[in-house]
Design a protein around this motif. Structure first.
Motif, PDB file in Angstrom:
ATOM      1  N   ILE A  38       8.422  76.614 116.323  1.00  0.00           N
ATOM      2  CA  ILE A  38       7.138  76.347 116.965  1.00  0.00           C
ATOM      3  C   ILE A  38       7.296  76.569 118.465  1.00  0.00           C
ATOM      4  CG2 ILE A  38       5.350  74.606 117.389  1.00  0.00           C
ATOM      5  CD1 ILE A  38       6.201  73.252 114.782  1.00  0.00           C
ATOM      6  N   TRP A  39       6.296  77.180 119.061  1.00  0.00           N
ATOM      7  CA  TRP A  39       6.334  77.457 120.490  1.00  0.00           C
ATOM      8  C   TRP A  39       5.168  76.768 121.179  1.00  0.00           C
ATOM      9  CZ3 TRP A  39       9.943  80.323 123.303  1.00  0.00           C
ATOM     10  CH2 TRP A  39      10.984  80.838 122.536  1.00  0.00           C
ATOM     11  N   ALA A  40       5.458  76.129 122.309  1.00  0.00           N
ATOM     12  CA  ALA A  40       4.415  75.489 123.108  1.00  0.00           C
ATOM     13  C   ALA A  40       3.546  76.559 123.765  1.00  0.00           C
ATOM     14  CB  ALA A  40       5.038  74.591 124.164  1.00  0.00           C
ATOM     15  N   THR A  41       4.200  77.501 124.428  1.00  0.00           N
ATOM     16  CA  THR A  41       3.541  78.663 125.013  1.00  0.00           C
ATOM     17  C   THR A  41       4.346  79.888 124.583  1.00  0.00           C
ATOM     18  OG1 THR A  41       4.844  78.758 127.051  1.00  0.00           O
ATOM     19  CG2 THR A  41       2.965  77.224 127.022  1.00  0.00           C
ATOM     20  N   LYS A  42       3.982  81.058 125.052  1.00  0.00           N
ATOM     21  CA  LYS A  42       4.725  82.255 124.691  1.00  0.00           C
ATOM     22  C   LYS A  42       6.121  82.259 125.301  1.00  0.00           C
ATOM     23  CE  LYS A  42       0.742  85.250 123.893  1.00  0.00           C
ATOM     24  NZ  LYS A  42       0.007  86.484 124.310  1.00  0.00           N
ATOM     25  N   GLU A  43       6.337  81.448 126.350  1.00  0.00           N
ATOM     26  CA  GLU A  43       7.634  81.409 127.013  1.00  0.00           C
ATOM     27  C   GLU A  43       8.418  80.131 126.756  1.00  0.00           C
ATOM     28  OE1 GLU A  43       4.717  81.829 128.843  1.00  0.00           O
ATOM     29  OE2 GLU A  43       4.795  84.022 128.699  1.00  0.00           O
ATOM     30  N   THR A  71      16.798  81.343 107.936  1.00  0.00           N
ATOM     31  CA  THR A  71      15.626  82.176 108.154  1.00  0.00           C
ATOM     32  C   THR A  71      14.594  81.395 108.951  1.00  0.00           C
ATOM     33  OG1 THR A  71      15.964  83.388 106.083  1.00  0.00           O
ATOM     34  CG2 THR A  71      13.755  83.443 107.030  1.00  0.00           C
ATOM     35  N   HIS A  72      14.101  81.995 110.023  1.00  0.00           N
ATOM     36  CA  HIS A  72      13.143  81.327 110.905  1.00  0.00           C
ATOM     37  C   HIS A  72      11.737  81.886 110.685  1.00  0.00           C
ATOM     38  CE1 HIS A  72      15.966  79.168 113.706  1.00  0.00           C
ATOM     39  NE2 HIS A  72      16.797  79.954 113.044  1.00  0.00           N
ATOM     40  N   ALA A  73      10.812  80.993 110.313  1.00  0.00           N
ATOM     41  CA  ALA A  73       9.402  81.364 110.168  1.00  0.00           C
ATOM     42  C   ALA A  73       8.684  81.009 111.466  1.00  0.00           C
ATOM     43  CB  ALA A  73       8.771  80.616 108.997  1.00  0.00           C
ATOM     44  N   LYS A  74       7.815  81.883 111.906  1.00  0.00           N
ATOM     45  CA  LYS A  74       7.125  81.667 113.182  1.00  0.00           C
ATOM     46  C   LYS A  74       5.652  81.988 113.046  1.00  0.00           C
ATOM     47  CE  LYS A  74       7.113  83.206 118.014  1.00  0.00           C
ATOM     48  NZ  LYS A  74       7.717  84.157 118.992  1.00  0.00           N
ATOM     49  N   ALA A  75       4.812  81.092 113.547  1.00  0.00           N
ATOM     50  CA  ALA A  75       3.370  81.313 113.515  1.00  0.00           C
ATOM     51  C   ALA A  75       2.987  82.420 114.491  1.00  0.00           C
ATOM     52  CB  ALA A  75       2.631  80.030 113.867  1.00  0.00           C
ATOM     53  N   SER A  76       1.872  83.058 114.246  1.00  0.00           N
ATOM     54  CA  SER A  76       1.399  84.115 115.140  1.00  0.00           C
ATOM     55  C   SER A  76       0.796  83.537 116.416  1.00  0.00           C
ATOM     56  CB  SER A  76       0.353  84.981 114.427  1.00  0.00           C
ATOM     57  OG  SER A  76      -0.770  84.195 114.044  1.00  0.00           O
ATOM     58  N   LYS A  77       0.501  82.243 116.417  1.00  0.00           N
ATOM     59  CA  LYS A  77      -0.102  81.580 117.570  1.00  0.00           C
ATOM     60  C   LYS A  77       0.845  80.527 118.130  1.00  0.00           C
ATOM     61  CE  LYS A  77      -4.330  83.403 117.202  1.00  0.00           C
ATOM     62  NZ  LYS A  77      -4.979  84.209 118.254  1.00  0.00           N
ATOM     63  N   THR A  78       0.737  80.262 119.418  1.00  0.00           N
ATOM     64  CA  THR A  78       1.457  79.149 120.037  1.00  0.00           C
ATOM     65  C   THR A  78       0.550  77.918 120.020  1.00  0.00           C
ATOM     66  OG1 THR A  78       0.612  79.566 122.276  1.00  0.00           O
ATOM     67  CG2 THR A  78       2.604  80.771 121.586  1.00  0.00           C
ATOM     68  N   GLY A 104      -5.180  64.883 109.773  1.00  0.00           N
ATOM     69  CA  GLY A 104      -5.481  66.296 109.603  1.00  0.00           C
ATOM     70  C   GLY A 104      -5.010  67.144 110.757  1.00  0.00           C
ATOM     71  N   HIS A 105      -3.766  66.949 111.170  1.00  0.00           N
ATOM     72  CA  HIS A 105      -3.202  67.722 112.273  1.00  0.00           C
ATOM     73  C   HIS A 105      -3.306  69.221 112.021  1.00  0.00           C
ATOM     74  CE1 HIS A 105      -0.307  64.351 113.858  1.00  0.00           C
ATOM     75  NE2 HIS A 105      -1.585  64.118 114.100  1.00  0.00           N
ATOM     76  N   TRP A 106      -4.088  69.923 112.825  1.00  0.00           N
ATOM     77  CA  TRP A 106      -4.131  71.379 112.679  1.00  0.00           C
ATOM     78  C   TRP A 106      -2.808  72.005 113.094  1.00  0.00           C
ATOM     79  CZ3 TRP A 106      -2.916  73.418 117.262  1.00  0.00           C
ATOM     80  CH2 TRP A 106      -3.346  72.799 118.447  1.00  0.00           C
ATOM     81  N   CYS A 107      -2.074  71.346 113.993  1.00  0.00           N
ATOM     82  CA  CYS A 107      -0.809  71.914 114.472  1.00  0.00           C
ATOM     83  C   CYS A 107       0.223  71.998 113.348  1.00  0.00           C
ATOM     84  CB  CYS A 107      -0.267  71.095 115.640  1.00  0.00           C
ATOM     85  SG  CYS A 107      -0.164  69.321 115.325  1.00  0.00           S
ATOM     86  N   MET A 108       0.306  70.980 112.502  1.00  0.00           N
ATOM     87  CA  MET A 108       1.257  71.009 111.397  1.00  0.00           C
ATOM     88  C   MET A 108       0.906  72.113 110.410  1.00  0.00           C
ATOM     89  SD  MET A 108       3.702  68.811 111.660  1.00  0.00           S
ATOM     90  CE  MET A 108       4.239  68.568 109.980  1.00  0.00           C
ATOM     91  N   ARG A 109      -0.367  72.291 110.160  1.00  0.00           N
ATOM     92  CA  ARG A 109      -0.804  73.305 109.198  1.00  0.00           C
ATOM     93  C   ARG A 109      -0.588  74.716 109.737  1.00  0.00           C
ATOM     94  NH1 ARG A 109      -5.633  75.834 109.039  1.00  0.00           N
ATOM     95  NH2 ARG A 109      -6.589  74.275 110.406  1.00  0.00           N
ATOM     96  N   ILE A 110      -1.068  74.980 110.946  1.00  0.00           N
ATOM     97  CA  ILE A 110      -1.054  76.339 111.477  1.00  0.00           C
ATOM     98  C   ILE A 110       0.321  76.752 111.994  1.00  0.00           C
ATOM     99  CG2 ILE A 110      -1.976  77.821 113.313  1.00  0.00           C
ATOM    100  CD1 ILE A 110      -4.610  76.327 113.037  1.00  0.00           C
ATOM    101  N   LEU A 111       1.011  75.837 112.664  1.00  0.00           N
ATOM    102  CA  LEU A 111       2.259  76.197 113.328  1.00  0.00           C
ATOM    103  C   LEU A 111       3.501  76.000 112.454  1.00  0.00           C
ATOM    104  CD1 LEU A 111       1.556  74.662 116.854  1.00  0.00           C
ATOM    105  CD2 LEU A 111       1.111  76.987 116.048  1.00  0.00           C
ATOM    106  N   GLN A 117       5.090  78.701 104.281  1.00  0.00           N
ATOM    107  CA  GLN A 117       4.585  79.108 102.977  1.00  0.00           C
ATOM    108  C   GLN A 117       4.542  80.622 102.857  1.00  0.00           C
ATOM    109  OE1 GLN A 117       3.924  76.878 100.417  1.00  0.00           O
ATOM    110  NE2 GLN A 117       3.997  78.813  99.286  1.00  0.00           N
ATOM    111  N   ALA A 118       4.222  81.307 103.948  1.00  0.00           N
ATOM    112  CA  ALA A 118       4.167  82.767 103.922  1.00  0.00           C
ATOM    113  C   ALA A 118       5.533  83.363 103.610  1.00  0.00           C
ATOM    114  CB  ALA A 118       3.645  83.298 105.259  1.00  0.00           C
ATOM    115  N   VAL A 119       6.580  82.805 104.217  1.00  0.00           N
ATOM    116  CA  VAL A 119       7.936  83.285 103.951  1.00  0.00           C
ATOM    117  C   VAL A 119       8.341  82.933 102.523  1.00  0.00           C
ATOM    118  CG1 VAL A 119      10.367  83.099 104.606  1.00  0.00           C
ATOM    119  CG2 VAL A 119       8.613  83.159 106.376  1.00  0.00           C
ATOM    120  N   ALA A 120       8.010  81.720 102.090  1.00  0.00           N
ATOM    121  CA  ALA A 120       8.349  81.304 100.724  1.00  0.00           C
ATOM    122  C   ALA A 120       7.668  82.197  99.699  1.00  0.00           C
ATOM    123  CB  ALA A 120       7.947  79.844 100.515  1.00  0.00           C
TER     124      ALA A 120
END
Length: 247
Positions: A38-43, A71-78, A104-111, A117-120
Motif C-alpha cells: 500500500i502506498w500513501a502517495t506515489k513516492e 509476491t507483492h500485489a499493488k493497487a493501481s491507486k494510492t 466499511g473502510h474503502w481503503c481496505m477494499r481498494i488498496l 484477490q486479483a493476484v489470487a
C-alpha cells in the motif's frame, strides 16, 4: 499436481510469519506467499521507514529459508488518490471521499483486498492460508476448506507465534511501539501511535493535516475527534501545558 496450491497471506506481523514456519515444520507445501503493498502517495509507502526496511529484510529471509519468493500485489491507486476522489452523484454527500469511515473502510477494499484477490484469481484454484491464531475464536468463522490457518490447526496461540518469531529473529519493530502493524495514516491507530507519529515523523503528520484541510473533506478522522484536535493536544503536551484536554 493433484492438489490445490497453498498460498500463504503475509502481513509481516507475528501470526502470518509464524504460520510460514508452522507450515514448513509440518510438511505443508508453500506454493506461494502473497502480500499487499500500500502506498500513501506515489513516492511515500504506507509504512514507516523501520517497517519498510523490515519487510524488505523478511522477503530476503523468507526466500532463503523456504525457497519461495514473496509476491507483492499493488493497487493501481494510492491512498492519497482515493482520498481526493470526487463522490459520485449517487452519494447523499458532496465533496471528496476523505478519511475512510470506521465501518466499511474503502481503503481496505481498494488498496488491499481487491489487489490480493486479483493476484489470487490469476493463480487459479488454491487454498489461502491466513494468520489467525488458535486463541482468536472470534475470527475462526472466517475459515473453511479453502481458507485455512496453520496456527489454528496446530494449536498455536498469539503468544506462541511471538515466541516463534523471536526464535527466528523475525519480530517486527512495530511491536516495540504498539500491538499492530499498519499504515501510518490509519484512523484506527491509538493515541500513542498518533503521538509518536506527531513527534518523530513531522513530515507525515503535516501531510495528514494537509489532507484533512482539503476542500470537500468533511469526514472526521475518528468518530469522536478530529485530526486538528489531536494536533492541538500534542502541541500542548510539547509545551508542557497542564490544562486538562478533552481529547
Amino acid at each position: 499436481m493433484d492438489r490445490l496450491l497453498n498460498i500463504a497471506r503475509l502481513s509481516y506481523g507475528k501470526d502470518s510469519l509464524a504460520q510460514l514456519e508452522i507450515m514448513h515444520r509440518n510438511g505443508i507445501p508453500i506454493d506461494g506467499i502473497l502480500t499487499a503493498d500500500i502506498w500513501a502517495t506515489k513516492e511515500i509507502p504506507a509504512y514507516l521507514p523501520e517497517l519498510a526496511d523490515f519487510r524488505n529484510r523478511m522477503d530476503y529471509e523468507i526466500e532463503k529459508r523456504y525457497g519461495v519468493k514473496v509476491t507483492h500485489a499493488k493497487a493501481s491507486k494510492t491512498f492519497e488518490e482515493c482520498f481526493f476522489r470526487e463522490r459520485t452523484s449517487r452519494s447523499q454527500y458532496d465533496g471528496i471521499w476523505g478519511w475512510p469511515p470506521v465501518f466499511g473502510h474503502w481503503c481496505m477494499r481498494i488498496l488491499k483486498a481487491e489487489p490480493l484477490q486479483a493476484v489470487a484469481d490469476a493463480i487459479g484454484p488454491s487454498v489461502t492460508w491466513i494468520g489467525i491464531a488458535a486463541d482468536e475464536p472470534q475470527r475462526h468463522n472466517q475459515l473453511n476448506e479453502t481458507k485455512r490457518s496453520a496456527l489454528v490447526e496446530y494449536g498455536i496461540t498469539e503468544a506462541m507465534a511471538m515466541d516463534i518469531c523471536k526464535d527466528l529473529g523475525w519480530v517486527s519493530p512495530t511491536y516495540m511501539h504498539s500491538g499492530r502493524d499498519g499504515c501510518w495514516f490509519c484512523p484506527c491507530q491509538g493515541i500513542d501511535q498518533l503521538r509518536r507519529l506527531y513527534r518523530e515523523f513531522p513530515a507525515y503528520w503535516a501531510l495528514m493535516l494537509k489532507w484533512d484541510s482539503a476542500e470537500g473533506q468533511t469526514n472526521r478522522f475518528k468518530i469522536d475527534h478530529t485530526l486538528p484536535e489531536y494536533d492541538k493536544r500534542f502541541r500542548m503536551e510539547g509545551r508542557g501545558t497542564q490544562r486538562r484536554c478533552s481529547v
